[in-house]
Design an enzyme around this catalytic site. Structure first.
Site, PDB file in Angstrom:
ATOM      1  N   HIS A  47      -7.113 -10.985   2.501  1.00  0.00           N
ATOM      2  CA  HIS A  47      -6.738 -10.571   1.131  1.00  0.00           C
ATOM      3  C   HIS A  47      -6.127  -9.298   1.079  1.00  0.00           C
ATOM      4  O   HIS A  47      -5.326  -8.997  -0.041  1.00  0.00           O
ATOM      5  CB  HIS A  47      -8.285 -10.139   0.788  1.00  0.00           C
ATOM      6  CG  HIS A  47      -8.449  -9.256  -0.349  1.00  0.00           C
ATOM      7  ND1 HIS A  47      -8.662  -7.955  -0.550  1.00  0.00           N
ATOM      8  CD2 HIS A  47      -8.482  -9.894  -1.841  1.00  0.00           C
ATOM      9  CE1 HIS A  47      -8.664  -7.995  -1.906  1.00  0.00           C
ATOM     10  NE2 HIS A  47      -8.616  -8.930  -2.725  1.00  0.00           N
ATOM     11  N   GLU A  50      -2.290 -10.345   0.716  1.00  0.00           N
ATOM     12  CA  GLU A  50      -2.475 -10.888  -0.750  1.00  0.00           C
ATOM     13  C   GLU A  50      -1.678  -9.590  -1.730  1.00  0.00           C
ATOM     14  O   GLU A  50      -1.022  -9.615  -2.330  1.00  0.00           O
ATOM     15  CB  GLU A  50      -3.335 -11.642  -1.295  1.00  0.00           C
ATOM     16  CG  GLU A  50      -3.143 -11.767  -2.838  1.00  0.00           C
ATOM     17  CD  GLU A  50      -4.539 -11.771  -3.571  1.00  0.00           C
ATOM     18  OE1 GLU A  50      -4.605 -11.201  -4.538  1.00  0.00           O
ATOM     19  OE2 GLU A  50      -5.674 -12.118  -2.851  1.00  0.00           O
ATOM     20  N   HIS A  51      -2.487  -8.452  -1.367  1.00  0.00           N
ATOM     21  CA  HIS A  51      -2.153  -7.337  -2.063  1.00  0.00           C
ATOM     22  C   HIS A  51      -0.792  -6.739  -1.786  1.00  0.00           C
ATOM     23  O   HIS A  51      -0.008  -6.518  -2.685  1.00  0.00           O
ATOM     24  CB  HIS A  51      -3.147  -6.316  -2.017  1.00  0.00           C
ATOM     25  CG  HIS A  51      -4.442  -6.349  -2.892  1.00  0.00           C
ATOM     26  ND1 HIS A  51      -5.012  -5.242  -3.646  1.00  0.00           N
ATOM     27  CD2 HIS A  51      -5.511  -7.278  -2.830  1.00  0.00           C
ATOM     28  CE1 HIS A  51      -6.212  -5.802  -4.155  1.00  0.00           C
ATOM     29  NE2 HIS A  51      -6.278  -7.017  -3.740  1.00  0.00           N
ATOM     30  N   GLU A 127     -12.532  -1.851  -4.606  1.00  0.00           N
ATOM     31  CA  GLU A 127     -12.693  -3.166  -5.065  1.00  0.00           C
ATOM     32  C   GLU A 127     -13.867  -3.627  -4.439  1.00  0.00           C
ATOM     33  O   GLU A 127     -14.765  -4.223  -5.099  1.00  0.00           O
ATOM     34  CB  GLU A 127     -11.618  -4.186  -4.707  1.00  0.00           C
ATOM     35  CG  GLU A 127     -11.695  -5.566  -5.231  1.00  0.00           C
ATOM     36  CD  GLU A 127     -10.348  -6.469  -4.843  1.00  0.00           C
ATOM     37  OE1 GLU A 127     -10.492  -7.586  -5.377  1.00  0.00           O
ATOM     38  OE2 GLU A 127      -9.606  -6.116  -4.372  1.00  0.00           O
TER      39      GLU A 127
END
Length: 419
Positions: A47, A50-51, A127
């Site tokens: 993840h 991905e950022h 997040e």
């Protein structure tokens, strides 16, 4: 379907679905790398990667990436799941080349600058905090962990705050080198696209990408169990579930119909019994989730804590009733819902691209909508009842969050689920 598949270089496949009558195109790269392919000590790295892919390359700054796609009215996005990561864009048909250039750039030339990484670690920690503050979201992470404890499928996609704060550039680059390349990288496109032109572009744009290592992940081992967390909330949130099935299982469509019958819409049994007749919950639904080697079947509901003791017996009873053959009219309605979902998605370039990519990565081939509809139509009352009995043969999983004084014991709930 006007689908074409081509291996544009060893191991690198392109799949396209041409739609002549639209003015847009959706295209992207799907990578067979997700949370289950992470080592436990770097949970969340997929993840984070991905950022970071959007935070600047050797050719473009983070701002330039955003500006270039938005200058042409396009949308660029990505997501990480437990088995895949996807980077995709939706643009006007004449801007497909630009979209592919940007995606190829961020997947091969990202610089992972230390200052950007430091900021993005803070963003992801926020997040995680936001998810923790959203009980009807975080409850599913707890449910997943209870169903698949101490294994990749049970770990959260976002990772944990402690691990994310320690993720460094070496971990991110190492994960990318190991996982982001043929044959685990697939390019998919749907819409008004030219296959030959796109194939030439893919071949040139990804000329330098290295081969990925074989996918490393532990096998899915459904265990079942429970997670309970007392928290001061207005509602109690519960997810009750059972061992599901993988994508290729012969009962896949029977369980999909079962989930629709039980909790897939306003006419479903759970909605009618729990919400309409008893007023026990505003939100209640059933869902089936498959992986390449397993799956999960779940029921979610949020209720007044004082009515939790009334809710759970109803959820269990409705699930057990699925072992009895359903009426023909009810079955026809559920099949119609599923068929409509499949056929309506054909009008969207984004949906067609997503489905095409997933089918290629799971089955190695595109599945024509007519074949899917045929399999849905073949589901009868006996196959739904058989699927329900199969689900109920597994140990249940329960996740509960909120004021839980009225929630009965796990063993009591498990006893109610004896078909």
């Amino acid at each position: 379907m006007s689908v074409r598949i081509q291996e544009v270089r060893p191991g690198l496949r392109l799949v396209t679905d041409r739609m002549d009558k639209v003015e847009t195109a959706t295209l992207g790269v799907w990578v067979e790398a997700g949370t289950r392919h992470e080592a436990p000590e770097i949970n969340g790295v997929a993840h984070m990667l991905e950022h970071m892919a959007f935070k600047g390359t050797r050719k473009r700054s983070a701002l330039a990436i955003a500006e270039e796609i938005e200058n042409v009215g396009g949308h660029l996005n990505a997501y990480t799941s437990r088995e895949h990561t996807a980077y995709y864009a939706k643009v006007l048909k004449e801007d497909a080349d630009l979209a592919l250039d940007i995606i190829a750039d961020i997947l091969q030339n990202s610089v992972f600058a230390e200052d950007e990484l430091a900021r993005e670690r803070d963003v992801v920690v926020q997040e995680i905090g936001q998810a923790e503050d959203t009980p009807d979201d975080i409850i599913f992470d707890h449910f997943q962990a209870a169903a698949f404890p101490e294994q990749g499928l049970g770990r959260p996609v976002l990772g944990t705050e402690e691990i994310v704060k320690g993720l460094n550039r070496d971990a991110i680059e190492g994960y990318m080198r190991a996982n982001y390349g043929p044959p685990r990288l697939l390019v998919a496109a749907a819409g008004n696209v030219n296959h030959e032109a796109l194939a030439a572009l893919v071949a040139s744009q990804f000329e330098g990408v290295g081969e990925a290592s074989a996918a490393q992940s532990d096998a899915a081992r459904y265990m079942g169990g429970e997670y309970r967390e007392e928290r001061e909330l207005e509602q109690a949130h519960v997810v009750l579930g059972l061992s599901g099935i993988d994508y290729a299982d012969p009962d896949y469509y029977a369980i999909s119909v079962l989930a629709t019958l039980l909790g897939g819409g306003m006419s479903s049994r759970l909605f009618q019994e729990v919400r309409e007749k008893r007023g026990l919950a505003y939100s209640v639904f059933a869902h089936t989730n498959s992986y390449v080697d397993g799956g999960l079947f779940s029921i979610y509901a949020g209720t007044d804590p004082q009515r939790l003791g009334e809710l759970m017996p109803v959820l269990c009873a409705e699930l057990v009733k699925m072992c009895e053959p359903v009426q023909a009219q009810e079955l026809a309605r559920a099949r119609a819902q599923l068929k409509a979902s499949v056929l309506m998605s054909l009008e969207s370039t984004s949906a067609r691209c997503e489905v095409l990519a997933r089918q290629m990565q799971v089955f190695g081939r595109p599945i024509p909508p007519s074949e899917v509809v045929e399999k849905i139509e073949a589901v009868d009352a006996n196959s739904v009842a058989r699927a329900a009995k199969r689900l109920l043969s597994s140990r249940p999983t329960l996740a509960a969050l909120g004021p839980l004084a009225k929630l009965e014991s796990f063993d009591s709930i498990a006893a109610r689920l004896k078909a």
